[in-house]
Design a protein around this motif. Structure first.
Motif, PDB file in Angstrom:
ATOM      1  N   VAL A   1       0.857  -1.185   0.000  1.00 44.69           N
ATOM      2  CA  VAL A   1       0.000   0.000   0.000  1.00 44.69           C
ATOM      3  C   VAL A   1       0.891   1.232   0.000  1.00 44.69           C
ATOM      4  O   VAL A   1       1.741   1.390   0.882  1.00 44.69           O
ATOM      5  N   ALA A   2       0.705   2.111  -0.992  1.00 42.29           N
ATOM      6  CA  ALA A   2       1.592   3.269  -1.158  1.00 42.29           C
ATOM      7  C   ALA A   2       0.924   4.587  -0.793  1.00 42.29           C
ATOM      8  O   ALA A   2       1.464   5.649  -1.086  1.00 42.29           O
TER       9      ALA A   2
ATOM     10  N   GLY B   1      13.194  12.158  -1.848  1.00 43.08           N
ATOM     11  CA  GLY B   1      12.367  11.400  -2.782  1.00 43.08           C
ATOM     12  C   GLY B   1      12.982  10.037  -3.030  1.00 43.08           C
ATOM     13  O   GLY B   1      13.158   9.633  -4.179  1.00 43.08           O
ATOM     14  N   ARG B   2      13.294   9.341  -1.957  1.00 43.45           N
ATOM     15  CA  ARG B   2      13.974   8.048  -2.098  1.00 43.45           C
ATOM     16  C   ARG B   2      13.151   7.046  -2.884  1.00 43.45           C
ATOM     17  O   ARG B   2      13.697   6.194  -3.573  1.00 43.45           O
ATOM     18  N   HIS B   3      11.817   7.133  -2.760  1.00 42.20           N
ATOM     19  CA  HIS B   3      10.982   6.155  -3.463  1.00 42.20           C
ATOM     20  C   HIS B   3      11.049   6.323  -4.982  1.00 42.20           C
ATOM     21  O   HIS B   3      10.619   5.439  -5.721  1.00 42.20           O
ATOM     22  N   LEU B   4      11.615   7.443  -5.453  1.00 43.90           N
ATOM     23  CA  LEU B   4      11.735   7.704  -6.889  1.00 43.90           C
ATOM     24  C   LEU B   4      13.122   7.379  -7.448  1.00 43.90           C
ATOM     25  O   LEU B   4      13.336   7.459  -8.665  1.00 43.90           O
TER      26      LEU B   4
ATOM     27  N   ASP C   1       6.383   1.799   0.869  1.00 46.68           N
ATOM     28  CA  ASP C   1       6.511   2.338   2.227  1.00 46.68           C
ATOM     29  C   ASP C   1       7.186   3.705   2.218  1.00 46.68           C
ATOM     30  O   ASP C   1       6.769   4.625   2.928  1.00 46.68           O
ATOM     31  N   LEU C   2       8.241   3.816   1.430  1.00 47.49           N
ATOM     32  CA  LEU C   2       8.933   5.104   1.363  1.00 47.49           C
ATOM     33  C   LEU C   2       8.023   6.186   0.790  1.00 47.49           C
ATOM     34  O   LEU C   2       8.079   7.343   1.215  1.00 47.49           O
ATOM     35  N   ARG C   3       7.187   5.798  -0.150  1.00 51.49           N
ATOM     36  CA  ARG C   3       6.247   6.785  -0.699  1.00 51.49           C
ATOM     37  C   ARG C   3       5.282   7.255   0.392  1.00 51.49           C
ATOM     38  O   ARG C   3       4.977   8.455   0.485  1.00 51.49           O
TER      39      ARG C   3
ATOM     40  N   THR D   1       5.454  11.220   1.165  1.00 49.25           N
ATOM     41  CA  THR D   1       4.381  12.023   0.579  1.00 49.25           C
ATOM     42  C   THR D   1       3.290  12.370   1.592  1.00 49.25           C
ATOM     43  O   THR D   1       2.306  13.013   1.238  1.00 49.25           O
ATOM     44  N   TRP D   2       3.466  11.947   2.827  1.00 50.83           N
ATOM     45  CA  TRP D   2       2.490  12.257   3.878  1.00 50.83           C
ATOM     46  C   TRP D   2       2.357  13.758   4.033  1.00 50.83           C
ATOM     47  O   TRP D   2       3.346  14.471   4.194  1.00 50.83           O
TER      48      TRP D   2
END
Length: 246
Positions: A48-49, A116-119, A156-158, A162-163
């Motif tokens: 879940v992102a 932006g680690r998830h990117l 998870d990183l997203r 992005t919270w």
């Protein structure tokens, strides 16, 4: 006093890092370490992102257990879950936790996280995770394991990055403690202090020697401080009857 303590794991993590924690708490406390969806080869659920969707997931999964005296603790991404789950319970007029503990999670600000680690591409992300710690080197070095775990790590990183909390959110009417590592470059101590304004009963910022995963080798000092803080919170009057949180 009997109590349920829910421990929410970090981005890319699972219950495995915290599996020894129950032995560090009083015998009457039931320690639950729920996994976010998509943990490993035996979990077919997609990761879940989205923050709200992840809170929905835990609310559905844990709902029957969120009664009586219970408390929430979250490390890094898990801190987002613990905080937002508390707000959701209050907003829906449900029983709130008696205490919330947040670890290695910078205080919220309207702009969200700059990182932006998830990117990042796979190579850059593996380097970043290696520098942070918390992810087994075998996962980062093995192509097949990386392919298996990378979707959950990115999701998870997203969530963590992005919270966007409600800037008008009222301080929680719940005792709140914050923990961190003195050498954490991801959530440095100066970025933890802002949590004091997010609770009407702030129980303090507690720092330990180490980085982002300051407790990984030995959680004894952290779990002992959690126990002290939680006992103090339980000695305070219970939060007001559930109502709408604005």
């Amino acid at each position: 006093m009997r109590l349920r303590l829910f421990v929410f794991h970090h981005a890319g993590g699972s219950h495995l890092m915290y599996r020894d924690w129950p032995a560090h708490f009083p015998a009457g406390w039931q320690v639950r370490i729920p996994d976010a969806p998509g943990r490993g080869p035996l979990d077919a659920r997609p990761p879940v992102a989205d923050t709200a969707a992840l809170v929905d997931h835990f609310l559905d999964e844990l709902g029957p257990e969120l009664t009586g005296p219970f408390a929430l603790f979250g490390h890094s991404m898990g801190g987002v879950v613990a905080y937002e789950l508390t707000r959701r319970l209050l907003a829906e007029g449900r029983t709130p936790p008696r205490w919330v503990g947040l670890s290695a999670r910078a205080a919220p600000h309207p702009g969200g996280e700059a990182a932006g680690r998830h990117l990042l591409d796979d190579e850059a992300l593996r380097r970043e995770l290696l520098s942070m710690g918390g992810t087994p080197p075998a996962v980062l070095d093995d192509a097949e394991l990386w392919a298996l775990f990378a979707p959950a790590i990115r999701a998870d990183l997203r969530v963590a990055e992005t919270w966007r909390p409600d800037p008008a959110a009222a301080p929680l009417p719940i005792p709140l403690s914050v923990y961190g590592g003195t050498r954490d470059t991801t959530s440095p101590p100066e970025r933890l202090t802002g949590w004091a304004a997010r609770s009407r009963h702030f129980l303090g910022l507690h720092l330990f020697d180490g980085g982002h995963f300051y407790f990984q080798n030995d959680p004894t000092a952290l779990t002992a401080q959690i126990t002290r803080d939680l006992r103090h919170a339980l000695s305070l009057p219970a939060p007001p009857a559930p109502g709408i949180l604005r």
